[in-house]
Design a protein around this motif. Structure first.
Motif, PDB file in Angstrom:
ATOM      1  N   GLY A 202      -7.247 -11.579  16.958  1.00  0.00           N
ATOM      2  CA  GLY A 202      -6.937 -12.420  15.814  1.00  0.00           C
ATOM      3  C   GLY A 202      -6.809 -11.613  14.538  1.00  0.00           C
ATOM      4  O   GLY A 202      -6.386 -10.469  14.552  1.00  0.00           O
ATOM      5  N   ARG A 203      -7.206 -12.210  13.425  1.00  0.00           N
ATOM      6  CA  ARG A 203      -7.179 -11.562  12.124  1.00  0.00           C
ATOM      7  C   ARG A 203      -5.777 -11.087  11.767  1.00  0.00           C
ATOM      8  O   ARG A 203      -5.460  -9.898  11.811  1.00  0.00           O
ATOM      9  CB  ARG A 203      -8.150 -10.378  12.052  1.00  0.00           C
ATOM     10  CG  ARG A 203      -9.546 -10.591  12.573  1.00  0.00           C
ATOM     11  CD  ARG A 203     -10.341 -11.727  11.948  1.00  0.00           C
ATOM     12  NE  ARG A 203     -10.359 -11.793  10.502  1.00  0.00           N
ATOM     13  CZ  ARG A 203     -11.358 -11.345   9.729  1.00  0.00           C
ATOM     14  NH1 ARG A 203     -12.394 -10.768  10.269  1.00  0.00           N
ATOM     15  NH2 ARG A 203     -11.317 -11.510   8.430  1.00  0.00           N
ATOM     16  N   PRO A 204      -4.858 -11.986  11.399  1.00  0.00           N
ATOM     17  CA  PRO A 204      -3.477 -11.585  11.100  1.00  0.00           C
ATOM     18  C   PRO A 204      -3.383 -10.687   9.870  1.00  0.00           C
ATOM     19  O   PRO A 204      -4.171 -10.812   8.915  1.00  0.00           O
ATOM     20  CB  PRO A 204      -2.772 -12.921  10.864  1.00  0.00           C
ATOM     21  CG  PRO A 204      -3.863 -13.852  10.437  1.00  0.00           C
ATOM     22  CD  PRO A 204      -5.071 -13.430  11.222  1.00  0.00           C
ATOM     23  N   ASN A 205      -2.421  -9.792   9.910  1.00  0.00           N
ATOM     24  CA  ASN A 205      -2.156  -8.870   8.811  1.00  0.00           C
ATOM     25  C   ASN A 205      -0.664  -8.582   8.775  1.00  0.00           C
ATOM     26  O   ASN A 205       0.035  -8.744   9.778  1.00  0.00           O
ATOM     27  CB  ASN A 205      -2.885  -7.538   9.005  1.00  0.00           C
ATOM     28  CG  ASN A 205      -4.376  -7.687   9.228  1.00  0.00           C
ATOM     29  OD1 ASN A 205      -5.157  -7.677   8.291  1.00  0.00           O
ATOM     30  ND2 ASN A 205      -4.781  -7.825  10.493  1.00  0.00           N
ATOM     31  N   VAL A 206      -0.195  -8.095   7.634  1.00  0.00           N
ATOM     32  CA  VAL A 206       1.173  -7.595   7.535  1.00  0.00           C
ATOM     33  C   VAL A 206       1.128  -6.225   6.863  1.00  0.00           C
ATOM     34  O   VAL A 206       0.541  -6.076   5.784  1.00  0.00           O
ATOM     35  CB  VAL A 206       2.090  -8.546   6.740  1.00  0.00           C
ATOM     36  CG1 VAL A 206       3.467  -7.908   6.548  1.00  0.00           C
ATOM     37  CG2 VAL A 206       2.249  -9.881   7.460  1.00  0.00           C
ATOM     38  N   ASN A 207       1.720  -5.239   7.514  1.00  0.00           N
ATOM     39  CA  ASN A 207       1.882  -3.916   6.902  1.00  0.00           C
ATOM     40  C   ASN A 207       3.130  -3.912   6.023  1.00  0.00           C
ATOM     41  O   ASN A 207       4.159  -4.479   6.403  1.00  0.00           O
ATOM     42  CB  ASN A 207       2.052  -2.836   7.969  1.00  0.00           C
ATOM     43  CG  ASN A 207       0.766  -2.562   8.724  1.00  0.00           C
ATOM     44  OD1 ASN A 207      -0.302  -3.023   8.340  1.00  0.00           O
ATOM     45  ND2 ASN A 207       0.881  -1.804   9.796  1.00  0.00           N
ATOM     46  N   ILE A 208       3.045  -3.259   4.895  1.00  0.00           N
ATOM     47  CA  ILE A 208       4.197  -3.102   3.996  1.00  0.00           C
ATOM     48  C   ILE A 208       4.283  -1.622   3.615  1.00  0.00           C
ATOM     49  O   ILE A 208       3.301  -1.044   3.137  1.00  0.00           O
ATOM     50  CB  ILE A 208       4.057  -3.945   2.716  1.00  0.00           C
ATOM     51  CG1 ILE A 208       3.815  -5.415   3.051  1.00  0.00           C
ATOM     52  CG2 ILE A 208       5.297  -3.789   1.840  1.00  0.00           C
ATOM     53  CD1 ILE A 208       3.402  -6.264   1.853  1.00  0.00           C
ATOM     54  N   THR A 209       5.416  -1.019   3.871  1.00  0.00           N
ATOM     55  CA  THR A 209       5.683   0.334   3.383  1.00  0.00           C
ATOM     56  C   THR A 209       6.631   0.208   2.190  1.00  0.00           C
ATOM     57  O   THR A 209       7.632  -0.508   2.277  1.00  0.00           O
ATOM     58  CB  THR A 209       6.321   1.200   4.472  1.00  0.00           C
ATOM     59  OG1 THR A 209       5.568   1.089   5.676  1.00  0.00           O
ATOM     60  CG2 THR A 209       6.360   2.653   4.050  1.00  0.00           C
ATOM     61  N   PHE A 210       6.302   0.879   1.097  1.00  0.00           N
ATOM     62  CA  PHE A 210       7.112   0.699  -0.103  1.00  0.00           C
ATOM     63  C   PHE A 210       7.118   1.971  -0.945  1.00  0.00           C
ATOM     64  O   PHE A 210       6.284   2.869  -0.763  1.00  0.00           O
ATOM     65  CB  PHE A 210       6.605  -0.485  -0.927  1.00  0.00           C
ATOM     66  CG  PHE A 210       5.227  -0.303  -1.527  1.00  0.00           C
ATOM     67  CD1 PHE A 210       5.070   0.100  -2.852  1.00  0.00           C
ATOM     68  CD2 PHE A 210       4.088  -0.566  -0.777  1.00  0.00           C
ATOM     69  CE1 PHE A 210       3.810   0.253  -3.411  1.00  0.00           C
ATOM     70  CE2 PHE A 210       2.815  -0.403  -1.320  1.00  0.00           C
ATOM     71  CZ  PHE A 210       2.678   0.004  -2.646  1.00  0.00           C
ATOM     72  N   ALA A 264       7.283  -7.728  -1.997  1.00  0.00           N
ATOM     73  CA  ALA A 264       7.099  -7.082  -3.300  1.00  0.00           C
ATOM     74  C   ALA A 264       6.071  -7.839  -4.143  1.00  0.00           C
ATOM     75  O   ALA A 264       5.265  -7.229  -4.858  1.00  0.00           O
ATOM     76  CB  ALA A 264       8.432  -6.998  -4.028  1.00  0.00           C
ATOM     77  N   ALA A 265       6.087  -9.170  -4.043  1.00  0.00           N
ATOM     78  CA  ALA A 265       5.116  -9.967  -4.795  1.00  0.00           C
ATOM     79  C   ALA A 265       3.693  -9.699  -4.301  1.00  0.00           C
ATOM     80  O   ALA A 265       2.746  -9.616  -5.108  1.00  0.00           O
ATOM     81  CB  ALA A 265       5.459 -11.456  -4.674  1.00  0.00           C
ATOM     82  N   LEU A 266       3.524  -9.537  -2.996  1.00  0.00           N
ATOM     83  CA  LEU A 266       2.208  -9.217  -2.441  1.00  0.00           C
ATOM     84  C   LEU A 266       1.741  -7.845  -2.924  1.00  0.00           C
ATOM     85  O   LEU A 266       0.578  -7.663  -3.284  1.00  0.00           O
ATOM     86  CB  LEU A 266       2.253  -9.258  -0.918  1.00  0.00           C
ATOM     87  CG  LEU A 266       2.226 -10.643  -0.280  1.00  0.00           C
ATOM     88  CD1 LEU A 266       2.547 -10.563   1.203  1.00  0.00           C
ATOM     89  CD2 LEU A 266       0.858 -11.293  -0.485  1.00  0.00           C
ATOM     90  N   ILE A 275       4.704  -3.693 -11.309  1.00  0.00           N
ATOM     91  CA  ILE A 275       5.277  -2.373 -11.058  1.00  0.00           C
ATOM     92  C   ILE A 275       6.624  -2.493 -10.340  1.00  0.00           C
ATOM     93  O   ILE A 275       6.967  -3.545  -9.791  1.00  0.00           O
ATOM     94  CB  ILE A 275       4.333  -1.523 -10.189  1.00  0.00           C
ATOM     95  CG1 ILE A 275       3.993  -2.267  -8.881  1.00  0.00           C
ATOM     96  CG2 ILE A 275       3.072  -1.171 -10.961  1.00  0.00           C
ATOM     97  CD1 ILE A 275       3.225  -1.444  -7.873  1.00  0.00           C
ATOM     98  N   ASP A 276       7.383  -1.394 -10.340  1.00  0.00           N
ATOM     99  CA  ASP A 276       8.590  -1.322  -9.519  1.00  0.00           C
ATOM    100  C   ASP A 276       8.181  -1.233  -8.048  1.00  0.00           C
ATOM    101  O   ASP A 276       7.239  -0.516  -7.702  1.00  0.00           O
ATOM    102  CB  ASP A 276       9.434  -0.106  -9.907  1.00  0.00           C
ATOM    103  CG  ASP A 276       8.736   1.203  -9.598  1.00  0.00           C
ATOM    104  OD1 ASP A 276       7.594   1.402 -10.097  1.00  0.00           O
ATOM    105  OD2 ASP A 276       9.298   2.030  -8.855  1.00  0.00           O
ATOM    106  N   VAL A 277       8.861  -1.969  -7.196  1.00  0.00           N
ATOM    107  CA  VAL A 277       8.563  -1.956  -5.758  1.00  0.00           C
ATOM    108  C   VAL A 277       9.879  -1.953  -4.984  1.00  0.00           C
ATOM    109  O   VAL A 277      10.684  -2.878  -5.119  1.00  0.00           O
ATOM    110  CB  VAL A 277       7.727  -3.181  -5.331  1.00  0.00           C
ATOM    111  CG1 VAL A 277       7.495  -3.166  -3.821  1.00  0.00           C
ATOM    112  CG2 VAL A 277       6.397  -3.221  -6.071  1.00  0.00           C
ATOM    113  N   GLU A 278      10.076  -0.926  -4.181  1.00  0.00           N
ATOM    114  CA  GLU A 278      11.185  -0.886  -3.234  1.00  0.00           C
ATOM    115  C   GLU A 278      10.596  -1.018  -1.832  1.00  0.00           C
ATOM    116  O   GLU A 278       9.939  -0.102  -1.341  1.00  0.00           O
ATOM    117  CB  GLU A 278      11.959   0.425  -3.345  1.00  0.00           C
ATOM    118  CG  GLU A 278      13.095   0.532  -2.338  1.00  0.00           C
ATOM    119  CD  GLU A 278      13.704   1.921  -2.271  1.00  0.00           C
ATOM    120  OE1 GLU A 278      14.583   2.133  -1.408  1.00  0.00           O
ATOM    121  OE2 GLU A 278      13.284   2.799  -3.055  1.00  0.00           O
TER     122      GLU A 278
END
Length: 524
Positions: A202-210, A264-266, A275-278
Motif C-alpha cells: 500500500g502507501r501510494p506515492n508518485v515520483n517526480i523528476t524535474f 509542477a504544483a506539487l 519556483i520554475d519547474v520543468e
C-alpha cells in the motif's frame, strides 16, 4: 515479421537474463573470476529521467571496489560523496527547519576504519552506465542490448533459452548456468515454478523528476541529500540529483498525477515557493514486500528483484541485489572452474534469502513513518504552539527515523553463520566480530591501506602456513596467504566473508572442504 535462424544453438557458460544493475553486477563479478557470460537486456539505452535507486551503500561500494566499479561510479556521480551526509526535516524545503540528521546512510564513512568505502549518492542509471562501460572492456562478457528472452526451458540437462533480438530474429542458447535478473515479471522465476510470497504494502506515492534553476539558491546553506517536507497539504520528500538544477521528489499519499501542471504544483508545494519547474517524468507506485519462495537450484537461479522486492525507504533494495549477485557469481565461477563442488551452489539461497527477509522487515518498519505520518497542522503554525510542536517533532523524528538512516547493522553486519547476530544486535548497531559467516572486520594499516586490498581474488588465509598452501593445491583452490589479524587463522572467501576462524592447529583439509560447501540453512 519474426523469423528463425538456421544456426545451431549457441552454448555459453552463464546466461544472465536482465541487464539492470544486478544483472550487470553478476556479469562483472563472473568476469572478475574469469568466467564468460552473455547478458540479454531489452533496453538499448539507459533512461535518466527515472532515477530509481539513489543510494549505493558502503557495502556495495566495497564489493564494487574489487572490480574497479567503485572508482568508476564515483567518477560519474553528479554529487560528490563529501558534499553532504545530512537529511533535513522541514515545513517546506524553503521553510522552517525542524531538525537535521547528520552522517546518514554511510555517506560519512570516507577513510573510516569500519569500511573500505563510504556510500555514494548516485542514480541507478549512472550505476548502470558505469557497469556497462566496464563490461565492454572485459572479453569475458557479451552484452546483447535490444534483445529479450521469450522462452525458458529447464526440462533438459542444461537450461535452454529462446531470444528475440531488436529485428525480431529468434536464436537459441544453451548454458551451463542461467541467472534470472529480470525483475518482478521474471520469466526465469516463472520457468522455475517459483512464486512471490507477500503482497503490495500500500502507501501510494508518485515520483517526480524535474529541473529547477531557482530551487537550489532558495535552500538553506549546508546541503542536504533529502528534504523531508512535513506539511499536511504537501507531504513528501525532495532532493538533488545533481548540483546544477536536477531534482527528484516523492509526493507521499498521492495516487496519481493527471498532468505536468499538477506535478509542477506539487513540487512548488513541497518547495514552499513559486519556483520554475520543468517536469521530466512522473511515476506512480506502491511499495511491495515480496520474497520468492525459491531462489533456484541446480543450474538456474534468481537475483535481485526477481527474488525479492521491498519498499525503498532506507535504500536497501538494489544493494541487496548486488549482494545476491556477488554471492552467486563467485560460487558459479568456482564450480565452473572445477575447484568447488556443485554442492556449493546449494548455499546461495540459504545465505541470501534470510538477508532479503531482514531487509524487507526493516524497510516495512521504515515505511510506518513517512512524511504523511510525521506531519500535523501545528507544525506550520507561526505562534508558540507551532514552536512547541516543532520541538516535540524534532525529538520524535530522531527516534522514529533512526533505523532508516543509520543501519550499519544491516549494511555491514549481516552474516551467514550462527554468530552474526552478536555483531549486529539491531539493524543500527554494528560491532565487528571475527566469526564464521561474518564479513571480515575492516581495518587500515598505519599508511591508511585497506585490509580488503590485501585479499586474494579467490580465497585468502590470514595467518596460515605451508600446510594451507599444500591443502589448497591438492584441491586446485586458488589461495593467497596473508598476515594474521589476531592469534587465530582466518579463512576469507572471495566475497570478503569469513569461511572459518580457528586455532592454527586445526586441519586445513577439513576446513577447506567445509568452506567449499558454504553455509547451509540454520539448524534449530
Amino acid at each position: 515479421m519474426v523469423t528463425n535462424t538456421p544456426d545451431a544453438p549457441r552454448r555459453v557458460p552463464v546466461l544472465i537474463v536482465g541487464g539492470g544493475p544486478v544483472g550487470l553486477t553478476t556479469a562483472l563479478e563472473l568476469a572478475h573470476h574469469g568466467v564468460a557470460s552473455l547478458i540479454v537486456e531489452p533496453r538499448v539505452d539507459v533512461e535518466h529521467s527515472r532515477p530509481r535507486a539513489k543510494t549505493t551503500s558502503a557495502r556495495t561500494m566495497e564489493l564494487y571496489r574489487r572490480t574497479g566499479a567503485a572508482a568508476e561510479i564515483r567518477r560519474r556521480a553528479a554529487i560528490p560523496v563529501e558534499w553532504s551526509s545530512e537529511v533535513r526535516f522541514c515545513t517546506t524545503a524553503t521553510g522552517r527547519e525542524i531538525t537535521r540528521l547528520s552522517g546518514v546512510l554511510g555517506l560519512d564513512l570516507q577513510d573510516s576504519n569500519l569500511t573500505a568505502e563510504a556510500a555514494q549518492q548516485v542514480t541507478q542509471p549512472v550505476v548502470e552506465e558505469a557497469l556497462r562501460a566496464l563490461l565492454q572492456q572485459r572479453p569475458e562478457s557479451t552484452l546483447e542490448l535490444g534483445s529479450r528472452v521469450i522462452d525458458v526451458n529447464l526440462d533438459g540437462d542444461l537450461p535452454f533459452v529462446r531470444i528475440e533480438n531488436v529485428d525480431g530474429v529468434l536464436s537459441t542458447v544453451t548454458c551451463d548456468y542461467l541467472v534470472g535478473a529480470d525483475g518482478s515479471r521474471s520469466v526465469v522465476r516463472a520457468a522455475l515454478g517459483a512464486h512471490y510470497v507477500g503482497a503490495a504494502a500500500g502507501r501510494p506515492n508518485v515520483n517526480i523528476t524535474f529541473r529547477s534553476e531557482q530551487l537550489g539558491a532558495l535552500l538553506p546553506e549546508g546541503g542536504a541529500i533529502h528534504h523531508w517536507v512535513l506539511n499536511p497539504s504537501f507531504p513528501g520528500v525532495l532532493g538533488p540529483l545533481s548540483l546544477d538544477g536536477l531534482w527528484w521528489a516523492i509526493a507521499t499519499g498521492t495516487e496519481t498525477i493527471e498532468d505536468d501542471d499538477e506535478a509542477a504544483a506539487l513540487v512548488r508545494g513541497l518547495a514552499g515557493a513559486d519556483i520554475d519547474v520543468e517536469v521530466l517524468a512522473t511515476d506512480p507506485w506502491q511499495a511491495r514486500m515480496l520474497l520468492s519462495d525459491s531462489y533456484g537450484s541446480d543450474r538456474t537461479y534468481l537475483v535481485g528483484d526477481a527474488a525479492h522486492q521491498n519498499p525503498p525507504w532506507g535504500g536497501h533494495g538494489f544493494n541487496t541485489g548486488v549482494g545476491d549477485a556477488v554471492n552467486l557469481a563467485w560460487k558459479i565461477a568456482a564450480v565452473v572452474q572445477g575447484w568447488a563442488p556443485a554442492e556449493l551452489l546449494d548455499s546461495y539461497e540459504a545465505e541470501r534469502r534470510p538477508v532479503a527477509q531482514q531487509t524487507i522487515d526493516l524497510a516495512g518498519e521504515n515505511m510506518r513513518a513517512l512524511s504523511i505520518d510525521l506531519t500535523s497542522p501545528e507544525l506550520i503554525d507561526d505562534g508558540p504552539e507551532g514552536d512547541q510542536a516543532r520541538s516535540a517533532a524534532a525529538l520524535s523524528i530522531k527516534q522514529v527515523k533512526h533505523a532508516e538512516f543509520y543501519s550499519l547493522g544491516l549494511v555491514l553486519g549481516y552474516g551467514y553463520g550462527p554468530d552474526s547476530s552478536h555483531q549486529a544486535p539491531t539493524s543500527g548497531e554494528y560491532y565487528p566480530v571475527v566469526a564464521a559467516g561474518n564479513r571480515l572486520p575492516h581495518s587500515r594499516s598505519t599508511g591508511g591501506e585497506s585490509i580488503f586490498d590485501s585479499l586474494g581474488r579467490e580465497f585468502t588465509v590470514l595467518g596460515g602456513d605451508g600446510r594451507w598452501a599444500a591443502a589448497a593445491a591438492r584441491r586446485g583452490v586458488p589461495l593467497v596467504i596473508g598476515d594474521p589479524v589476531d592469534d587465530r587463522v582466518v579463512l576469507v572467501r572471495p566475497d570478503q566473508h569469513i569461511a572459518w576462524a580457528g586455532p592454527a592447529s586445526d586441519d586445513p583439509d577439513t576446513v577447506l572442504d567445509s568452506a567449499l560447501r558454504g553455509f547451509g540453512p540454520p539448524t534449530s
